[in-house]
Design a protein around this motif. Structure first.
Motif, PDB file in Angstrom:
ATOM      1  N   ALA A 141       0.817  -1.203   0.000  1.00 51.96           N
ATOM      2  CA  ALA A 141       0.000   0.000   0.000  1.00 51.96           C
ATOM      3  C   ALA A 141       0.849   1.250   0.000  1.00 51.96           C
ATOM      4  N   ALA A 142       1.972   1.199   0.710  1.00 52.76           N
ATOM      5  CA  ALA A 142       2.853   2.367   0.753  1.00 52.76           C
ATOM      6  C   ALA A 142       3.403   2.679  -0.625  1.00 52.76           C
ATOM      7  N   LEU A 143       3.690   1.638  -1.413  1.00 56.07           N
ATOM      8  CA  LEU A 143       4.255   1.849  -2.738  1.00 56.07           C
ATOM      9  C   LEU A 143       3.173   2.216  -3.745  1.00 56.07           C
ATOM     10  N   THR A 144       1.947   1.694  -3.541  1.00 54.89           N
ATOM     11  CA  THR A 144       0.867   1.947  -4.482  1.00 54.89           C
ATOM     12  C   THR A 144       0.295   3.339  -4.305  1.00 54.89           C
ATOM     13  N   PHE A 145       0.203   3.774  -3.060  1.00 57.83           N
ATOM     14  CA  PHE A 145      -0.450   5.041  -2.752  1.00 57.83           C
ATOM     15  C   PHE A 145       0.558   6.177  -2.906  1.00 57.83           C
ATOM     16  N   PRO A 180      -7.600  10.753   3.105  1.00 57.68           N
ATOM     17  CA  PRO A 180      -8.458   9.565   3.193  1.00 57.68           C
ATOM     18  C   PRO A 180      -9.377   9.396   1.986  1.00 57.68           C
ATOM     19  N   VAL A 181      -9.893  10.503   1.445  1.00 54.09           N
ATOM     20  CA  VAL A 181     -10.765  10.395   0.279  1.00 54.09           C
ATOM     21  C   VAL A 181     -10.020   9.792  -0.896  1.00 54.09           C
ATOM     22  N   ARG A 182      -8.815  10.276  -1.154  1.00 54.05           N
ATOM     23  CA  ARG A 182      -8.037   9.739  -2.262  1.00 54.05           C
ATOM     24  C   ARG A 182      -7.604   8.288  -1.982  1.00 54.05           C
ATOM     25  N   ALA A 183      -7.339   7.968  -0.726  1.00 51.96           N
ATOM     26  CA  ALA A 183      -7.005   6.585  -0.380  1.00 51.96           C
ATOM     27  C   ALA A 183      -8.202   5.676  -0.651  1.00 51.96           C
ATOM     28  N   TYR A 184      -9.385   6.151  -0.310  1.00 45.97           N
ATOM     29  CA  TYR A 184     -10.612   5.390  -0.564  1.00 45.97           C
ATOM     30  C   TYR A 184     -10.763   5.139  -2.064  1.00 45.97           C
ATOM     31  N   GLU A 185     -10.554   6.203  -2.864  1.00 46.88           N
ATOM     32  CA  GLU A 185     -10.688   6.071  -4.317  1.00 46.88           C
ATOM     33  C   GLU A 185      -9.687   5.064  -4.875  1.00 46.88           C
ATOM     34  N   ALA A 186      -8.436   5.150  -4.395  1.00 46.43           N
ATOM     35  CA  ALA A 186      -7.402   4.237  -4.886  1.00 46.43           C
ATOM     36  C   ALA A 186      -7.745   2.797  -4.535  1.00 46.43           C
ATOM     37  N   CYS A 187      -8.237   2.578  -3.321  1.00 48.98           N
ATOM     38  CA  CYS A 187      -8.599   1.214  -2.906  1.00 48.98           C
ATOM     39  C   CYS A 187      -9.810   0.715  -3.688  1.00 48.98           C
ATOM     40  N   GLU A 188     -10.779   1.595  -3.922  1.00 48.79           N
ATOM     41  CA  GLU A 188     -11.968   1.211  -4.675  1.00 48.79           C
ATOM     42  C   GLU A 188     -11.593   0.818  -6.101  1.00 48.79           C
ATOM     43  N   SER A 238      -2.959   2.349   3.572  1.00 49.24           N
ATOM     44  CA  SER A 238      -2.534   3.464   2.732  1.00 49.24           C
ATOM     45  C   SER A 238      -2.334   4.726   3.541  1.00 49.24           C
ATOM     46  N   ILE A 239      -3.271   5.030   4.434  1.00 45.97           N
ATOM     47  CA  ILE A 239      -3.197   6.272   5.210  1.00 45.97           C
ATOM     48  C   ILE A 239      -2.005   6.248   6.160  1.00 45.97           C
TER      49      ILE A 239
END
Length: 320
Positions: free
Chosen positions: A10-14, A139-147, A166-167
């Motif tokens: 997640a650290a590398l993806t986000f 958090p919003v962008r993390a949510y979008e990336a995970c979705e 991610s956060i």
């Protein structure tokens, strides 16, 4: 190893998120709530002392480790540093005082509220991809990336785990330490000399197991990685280190001080340490007889110190 690979991925993806002008107007930490701050869990015998705390800075909070033995051989400062250069996030989003499960529970509340808000917003056929009160931008962008990564039909549990990883990894644990090799060698009482830093590790005092996190090859003074960086330098001049000398150099016979710095993804480190019975952060040194010597730092109280938003000095809270 629980969740370590997930958190590292997640650290590398986000990746770093660009700031937008509308964020300041529409996104704030009150909308849809933030993970609430848990009841402080203080360790009366903790060696970690809060030395500063900033709620709106790239450095969230910092702590100094005070050796229980008062040996004066070493000192360590740990700080929670934002990996985002353009945005900040309230300290409650990084609060790990009660561990990973508590953090998941608090993040889950936000994910549920955000999921409901998104569904209602999409029914309006608005041109905006997010409702006005969508929440803090990270958090919003993390949510979008995970979705996007695991699909809109993912369960709340899956979204929560992905988002939390991610956060947390938008922040790094920044370690700075200084070692007086003369003091260590006196305590050893032998002819064994410290010849340089070998690496940084996690150690479990319950099982006597040591896991190297990052290791330097002989003569190597700096090793950057995808998620973790470790550097050291040696000098005979204490003033050089105090003034922030950054020229990494290998240790020589006349050098007596070793300066060490490391950057570790915060979530990956804290959740991995939580798997251990009695976790210790370990600095491992090479010695002149081809063995190694280890300095242990207890982690009890570190999360409390980093999550503190007030300066604590000698048991008194400053700033009330």
């Amino acid at each position: 190893m629980r969740l370590f690979l997930l958190l590292t991925a997640a650290a590398l993806t986000f990746s770093s998120l660009p700031a937008e002008a509308q964020d300041k107007a529409f996104y704030n930490r009150q909308t849809l709530g933030s993970p609430h701050t848990p009841t402080p869990k203080r360790h009366a015998d903790s060696a970690w002392h809060v030395i500063e705390a900033r709620a709106h800075s790239n450095v969230r909070g910092a702590a100094m480790y005070v050796s229980p033995h008062n040996t004066h051989a070493d000192m360590m400062r740990a700080a929670l540093r934002s990996r985002q250069t353009e945005m900040t996030l309230h300290i409650s989003w990084y609060d790990m005082r009660r561990g990973w499960n508590d953090y998941l529970s608090r993040t889950r509340d936000w994910v549920i509220n955000h999921t409901i808000a998104l569904k209602e917003h999409r029914k309006t056929d608005s041109l905006s991809p997010q409702p006005i009160n969508a929440g803090p931008v990270i958090p919003v962008r993390a949510y979008e990336a995970c979705e996007d990564r695991i699909g809109r039909d993912a369960s709340i549990t899956e979204l929560t785990t992905c988002m939390a990883a991610s956060i947390l990894n938008t922040a790094s644990l920044e370690i700075n330490a200084m070692i007086d090799t003369r003091e260590i060698e006196r305590s050893l009482g032998t002819s064994k000399d410290i010849t340089g830093l070998k690496g940084i590790a996690l150690y479990d005092a319950d099982t006597d197991d040591r896991t190297m996190l990052h290791e330097l090859t002989p003569g190597e003074v700096c090793k950057p990685g995808d998620a973790l960086t470790l550097c050291s330098q040696c000098t005979a001049d204490f003033t050089h280190l105090v003034l922030g000398g950054t020229d990494s150099s290998a240790c020589r016979d006349r050098d007596t001080f070793i300066s060490i710095s490391a950057m570790i993804p915060y979530g990956s480190f804290m959740t991995r340490a939580e798997d251990l019975g009695s976790p210790r952060l370990a600095l491992v040194f090479n010695t002149s007889n081809d063995s190694d010597y280890t300095l242990w730092y207890r982690l009890d109280g570190l999360a409390e110190a980093l999550a503190s938003e007030r300066l604590v000095f000698e048991g008194k809270v400053i700033g009330d």
